[in-house]
Design a protein around this motif. Structure first.
Motif, mmCIF file in Angstrom:
data_model
loop_
_atom_site.group_PDB
_atom_site.id
_atom_site.type_symbol
_atom_site.label_atom_id
_atom_site.label_comp_id
_atom_site.label_asym_id
_atom_site.label_seq_id
_atom_site.Cartn_x
_atom_site.Cartn_y
_atom_site.Cartn_z
ATOM 1 N N SER A 55 0.825 -1.207 0.000
ATOM 2 C CA SER A 55 0.000 0.000 0.000
ATOM 3 C C SER A 55 0.864 1.264 0.000
ATOM 4 O O SER A 55 1.651 1.492 0.919
ATOM 5 C CB SER A 55 -0.914 -0.012 1.239
ATOM 6 N N LYS A 56 0.679 2.084 -1.044
ATOM 7 C CA LYS A 56 1.419 3.350 -1.115
ATOM 8 C C LYS A 56 0.959 4.297 -0.016
ATOM 9 O O LYS A 56 1.727 5.093 0.497
ATOM 10 C CB LYS A 56 1.202 4.012 -2.487
ATOM 11 N N TYR A 57 -0.340 4.215 0.305
ATOM 12 C CA TYR A 57 -0.916 5.059 1.364
ATOM 13 C C TYR A 57 -0.195 4.791 2.695
ATOM 14 O O TYR A 57 0.256 5.717 3.360
ATOM 15 C CB TYR A 57 -2.411 4.752 1.464
ATOM 16 N N TYR A 58 -0.090 3.522 3.079
ATOM 17 C CA TYR A 58 0.550 3.211 4.360
ATOM 18 C C TYR A 58 2.061 3.400 4.314
ATOM 19 O O TYR A 58 2.687 3.715 5.338
ATOM 20 C CB TYR A 58 0.138 1.824 4.868
ATOM 21 N N SER A 60 3.388 5.930 2.872
ATOM 22 C CA SER A 60 3.559 7.361 3.157
ATOM 23 C C SER A 60 3.227 7.688 4.617
ATOM 24 O O SER A 60 3.850 8.569 5.217
ATOM 25 C CB SER A 60 2.756 8.217 2.176
ATOM 26 N N VAL A 61 2.265 6.961 5.210
ATOM 27 C CA VAL A 61 1.962 7.154 6.637
ATOM 28 C C VAL A 61 3.205 6.825 7.476
ATOM 29 O O VAL A 61 3.630 7.602 8.335
ATOM 30 C CB VAL A 61 0.759 6.269 7.070
ATOM 31 N N ARG A 129 -5.352 -1.542 9.680
ATOM 32 C CA ARG A 129 -6.056 -0.766 8.634
ATOM 33 C C ARG A 129 -7.575 -0.791 8.808
ATOM 34 O O ARG A 129 -8.240 0.244 8.718
ATOM 35 C CB ARG A 129 -5.758 -1.353 7.245
ATOM 36 N N THR A 133 -9.927 2.547 9.656
ATOM 37 C CA THR A 133 -10.939 2.973 8.693
ATOM 38 C C THR A 133 -12.322 2.993 9.345
ATOM 39 O O THR A 133 -13.058 3.976 9.216
ATOM 40 C CB THR A 133 -10.927 2.047 7.460
ATOM 41 N N LYS A 139 -5.880 10.816 7.874
ATOM 42 C CA LYS A 139 -4.506 10.406 7.566
ATOM 43 C C LYS A 139 -3.541 10.938 8.625
ATOM 44 O O LYS A 139 -2.626 10.236 9.046
ATOM 45 C CB LYS A 139 -4.087 10.880 6.165
#
Ligand SMILES: [Zn+2]
Length: 189
Positions: A55-58, A60-61, A129, A133, A139
């Motif tokens: 996951s690119k989102y995680y 970056s987190v 995750r 959510t 974020k």
């Protein structure tokens, strides 16, 4: 769980972060000034990490959490390309199976007890995750949870202060002055 490394007894522990369902009930002004405790440190302030996930989102987190701790100037977390080479592994899980209730994240770590010190030898921090959510964490709030878990991986314990990123049900707090003081003490004393 106990494992033996180089003749030392290494203890594997789990630290976790619960969802702030009853936020605000336990906060007092005295607790807000509380010192952040620590339980150990790596053998160097240069610590390697890798993100283990797709996951690119995680990614970056976690990257933000790494930047925050690096910005203290006390530790230097450096990205490496594989789990094998990494001291700290950062990941996320679709759901965590837990016996203790609602965990937004947790950190598994092992350490070697040396005289009056604990030397951390491995750590894996995981974000939940599904729960983040379902409880509608923003974020920024997920970054705060990631920073909390990485704080455990660096050697910090839970703080009684709701202003500390190491508050047990932290969702809103960033790294506090007391968090920095604790990290500095863990690595320079
Ligand atoms: Zn925690």
């Amino acid at each position: 769980m106990l494992i033996i490394i180089h003749g030392f007894k290494t203890t594997l522990l789990v630290a976790c972060l619960t969802v702030a369902v009853f936020l605000g009930l336990t906060t007092t002004s005295a607790a807000a000034a509380a010192k952040t405790p620590s339980w150990g440190h790596w053998d160097s302030t240069k610590i390697t990490y890798t993100y283990d996930g797709s996951s690119k989102y995680y990614r970056s987190v976690w990257k933000t959490a790494v930047k925050k701790w690096n910005r203290t100037g006390i530790v230097k977390l450096k990205a490496v390309s594989s789990v094998k080479k990494a001291d700290v592994v950062l990941e996320s899980s679709a759901s965590l199976s837990t016996k203790t209730g609602l965990l937004s994240g947790y950190t598994n770590y092992s350490y070697v007890h040396k005289e009056e010190d604990n030397e951390i030898v491995s750590a894996t921090s995981t974000l939940n995750r599904g729960l983040l959510t379902s409880f509608q964490y923003t974020k920024t709030q997920r970054m705060n949870v990631a920073t909390h878990e990485l704080g455990h991986a660096l050697g910090l314990s839970h703080s009684k202060s709701s202003k500390s990123v190491m508050y047990p049900t932290n969702r809103y707090a960033n790294i506090s002055h007391q968090d920095k003081v604790a990290l500095d003490k863990a690595y320079h004393s």
